[in-house]
Design a protein around this motif. Structure first.
Motif, PDB file in Angstrom:
ATOM      1  N   THR A 136       0.858  -1.171   0.000  1.00  0.00           N
ATOM      2  CA  THR A 136       0.000   0.000   0.000  1.00  0.00           C
ATOM      3  C   THR A 136       0.895   1.222   0.000  1.00  0.00           C
ATOM      4  O   THR A 136       1.991   1.189   0.560  1.00  0.00           O
ATOM      5  CB  THR A 136      -0.864   0.068   1.271  1.00  0.00           C
ATOM      6  OG1 THR A 136      -1.024  -1.241   1.772  1.00  0.00           O
ATOM      7  CG2 THR A 136      -2.201   0.664   0.984  1.00  0.00           C
ATOM      8  N   ILE A 137       0.410   2.265  -0.603  1.00  0.00           N
ATOM      9  CA  ILE A 137       1.207   3.476  -0.591  1.00  0.00           C
ATOM     10  C   ILE A 137       0.938   4.226   0.701  1.00  0.00           C
ATOM     11  O   ILE A 137      -0.198   4.521   1.036  1.00  0.00           O
ATOM     12  CB  ILE A 137       0.873   4.334  -1.815  1.00  0.00           C
ATOM     13  CG1 ILE A 137       1.289   3.590  -3.073  1.00  0.00           C
ATOM     14  CG2 ILE A 137       1.581   5.669  -1.730  1.00  0.00           C
ATOM     15  CD1 ILE A 137       0.732   4.167  -4.324  1.00  0.00           C
ATOM     16  N   LEU A 138       2.005   4.471   1.437  1.00  0.00           N
ATOM     17  CA  LEU A 138       1.876   5.166   2.708  1.00  0.00           C
ATOM     18  C   LEU A 138       2.572   6.511   2.616  1.00  0.00           C
ATOM     19  O   LEU A 138       3.632   6.625   2.010  1.00  0.00           O
ATOM     20  CB  LEU A 138       2.551   4.347   3.817  1.00  0.00           C
ATOM     21  CG  LEU A 138       1.939   2.982   4.136  1.00  0.00           C
ATOM     22  CD1 LEU A 138       2.925   2.146   4.924  1.00  0.00           C
ATOM     23  CD2 LEU A 138       0.669   3.154   4.920  1.00  0.00           C
ATOM     24  N   ARG A 185       6.246   2.659  -0.380  1.00  0.00           N
ATOM     25  CA  ARG A 185       5.491   1.415  -0.498  1.00  0.00           C
ATOM     26  C   ARG A 185       6.403   0.299  -0.007  1.00  0.00           C
ATOM     27  O   ARG A 185       7.552   0.210  -0.411  1.00  0.00           O
ATOM     28  CB  ARG A 185       5.088   1.197  -1.949  1.00  0.00           C
ATOM     29  CG  ARG A 185       4.258  -0.042  -2.139  1.00  0.00           C
ATOM     30  CD  ARG A 185       3.379   0.027  -3.342  1.00  0.00           C
ATOM     31  NE  ARG A 185       4.134   0.375  -4.554  1.00  0.00           N
ATOM     32  CZ  ARG A 185       3.562   0.455  -5.755  1.00  0.00           C
ATOM     33  NH1 ARG A 185       2.291   0.265  -5.906  1.00  0.00           N
ATOM     34  NH2 ARG A 185       4.292   0.775  -6.805  1.00  0.00           N
TER      35      ARG A 185
ATOM     36  N   LYS B  21      -3.550  10.918  -0.736  1.00  0.00           N
ATOM     37  CA  LYS B  21      -3.222  10.669   0.670  1.00  0.00           C
ATOM     38  C   LYS B  21      -2.509  11.862   1.282  1.00  0.00           C
ATOM     39  O   LYS B  21      -2.726  12.184   2.449  1.00  0.00           O
ATOM     40  CB  LYS B  21      -2.360   9.415   0.774  1.00  0.00           C
ATOM     41  CG  LYS B  21      -3.158   8.156   0.577  1.00  0.00           C
ATOM     42  CD  LYS B  21      -2.423   6.929   1.017  1.00  0.00           C
ATOM     43  CE  LYS B  21      -3.349   5.735   1.017  1.00  0.00           C
ATOM     44  NZ  LYS B  21      -2.663   4.499   1.374  1.00  0.00           N
ATOM     45  N   GLU B  89      -8.541   2.110  -3.496  1.00  0.00           N
ATOM     46  CA  GLU B  89      -7.792   0.937  -3.043  1.00  0.00           C
ATOM     47  C   GLU B  89      -8.616  -0.335  -3.213  1.00  0.00           C
ATOM     48  O   GLU B  89      -8.091  -1.383  -3.586  1.00  0.00           O
ATOM     49  CB  GLU B  89      -7.366   1.120  -1.590  1.00  0.00           C
ATOM     50  CG  GLU B  89      -6.158   2.036  -1.521  1.00  0.00           C
ATOM     51  CD  GLU B  89      -5.593   2.164  -0.126  1.00  0.00           C
ATOM     52  OE1 GLU B  89      -4.412   2.488  -0.013  1.00  0.00           O
ATOM     53  OE2 GLU B  89      -6.333   1.961   0.847  1.00  0.00           O
TER      54      GLU B  89
END
Lengths: 191, 203
Positions: A136-138, A185, B21, B89
């Motif tokens: 997941t992209i954080l 990621r 994000k 997502e």
């Protein structure tokens, strides 16, 4: 005056040496001084780990009213660590790689490594695994300030970046940059 | 650097998600800031009131109200953003599920290609033919005996029959079933003695 341990309000147990007045002054004998410095480093690291403190500034010894009061001064014996002395301790910490000057090219503020960047990298990776955030992209904010408190809550971005770079090198992370900021990621990776 | 191959390329999709994000983070930080101002204005209003400056307290409270409305607005925006991120997502998950299905389907197709009905029929036919062939060989082999051999086979058969006929002639003395209740030791000894006599005869 007898030397005893002292428990601070935060529950940290200060060692008995912290009640010894000579501990707060620089010793003329280099051997004694070196031992005292090692004790200081040990104490600083333990305290930082206990209270999750990441930064130590020379300024913390100059003025009171900060996170380090309990360690850098001892009101019970009316002693405090002098800024000059702290500067030297910091220099030795940087030299023995348990801290680094942050930002670099100055000597008044260090980033403490009570976990080395490699260890932080492992912590980061296992956190991502346990919270199922692999692939997941954080954003960095996601990691430093997660909705559920983690080991990484409040970690300085500079330290986080180091940990991520270590993961990138072993193929377990990927940095993504956009105009607005950066993200990362994580992958399960080989090993 | 073998691990490098498994790292996917950064697509524009990834960048878009990251952008979203980051926006979300900004909103969260903004909320934090507003919360700080809110608390501060509350304190200011209190101190003004304590000092007897009612109108200034009112101003502070008014500002506080405004910040509160801002906070509410950002809450709404944050929700929308987070929904969008979750939706994206989730769609990615759906895409990967679809790809998984597709791959499975392809593999199934490939397997079926290797195993079409014609091939199966042909295979079965061949098996059948092979069995037929084996049977023929068997027959041929059994038929290839010479008359001499046939005679000797017949002779052997006769011999066997004669043996069987002879056998009932010999008296087989079967052991008698005991008529008394078994008594310890002595009885068992005599029984084993009787059997010892009979074994050679049956053989």
């Amino acid at each position: 005056m007898s030397l005893t341990t002292h428990t601070t309000t935060s529950g940290f147990i200060l060692p008995s040496i912290h009640s010894a007045p000579p501990f707060f002054t620089q010793q003329p004998n280099p051997t004694t001084q070196s031992i005292a410095t090692d004790q200081w480093i040990h104490l600083i690291q333990a305290y930082a780990r206990h209270n999750r403190l990441f930064v130590l500034r020379v300024e913390d010894a100059e003025i009171s009213g900060n996170d380090w009061d309990e360690v850098l001064r001892n009101e019970r014996i009316n002693r405090k660590l002098l800024p000059m002395h702290l500067t030297q301790i910091l220099a030795k910490m940087v030299f023995s790689n348990v801290a680094t000057y942050d930002p670099p090219k100055q000597t008044r503020s260090v980033l403490l490594y009570w976990r080395l960047p490699d260890e932080w990298a492992e912590v980061l990776h296992s956190w991502a695994v346990s919270t199922a955030q692999l692939n997941t992209i954080l954003t960095f904010y996601d990691i430093t300030d997660p909705p559920v408190k983690s080991e990484l809550s409040g970690i300085p971005v500079s330290l986080l970046r180091k940990a991520i770079n270590i993961l990138v090198k072993s193929g377990r992370a990927q940095l993504i940059g956009v105009a607005d900021g950066e993200g990362v990621r994580l992958f399960s990776g080989g090993r | 650097m073998g691990g490098k191959q498994s790292i996917p390329k950064i697509t524009s999709q990834d960048r878009a998600i990251l952008d979203l994000k980051l926006q979300r983070d900004k909103l969260r930080q903004y909320q934090k800031k507003i919360q700080v101002i809110l608390d501060r204005e509350g304190v200011i209003a209190k101190t003004h009131l304590a000092a007897g400056q009612k109108d200034r307290a009112i101003v502070a409270l008014r500002r506080r109200k405004y910040q509160q409305s801002l906070l509410l607005k950002t809450d709404g925006q944050l929700e929308t953003l987070e929904q969008l991120v979750s939706t994206i997502e989730f769609s990615l998950v759906e895409v990967s599920v679809l790809q998984g299905l597709k791959q499975g389907n392809d593999i199934l197709k490939e397997i079926h290609k290797e195993m079409n009905i014609d091939a199966v029929e042909r295979l079965l036919e061949e098996t059948h033919e092979a069995r037929e062939y084996q049977r023929e060989i068997g027959e041929m082999l059994s038929n290839s005996l010479t008359t001499d051999e046939k005679d000797s086979v017949q002779e052997e058969l006769r011999q066997l029959q004669a043996d069987i006929d002879m056998e009932p002639a010999t008296d087989i003395i079967l052991p008698m079933a005991p008529i008394t209740h078994p008594i310890k030791q002595r009885n068992t000894e005599s029984a084993s003695g009787e059997e010892g006599v009979k074994v050679p005869i049956t053989a």
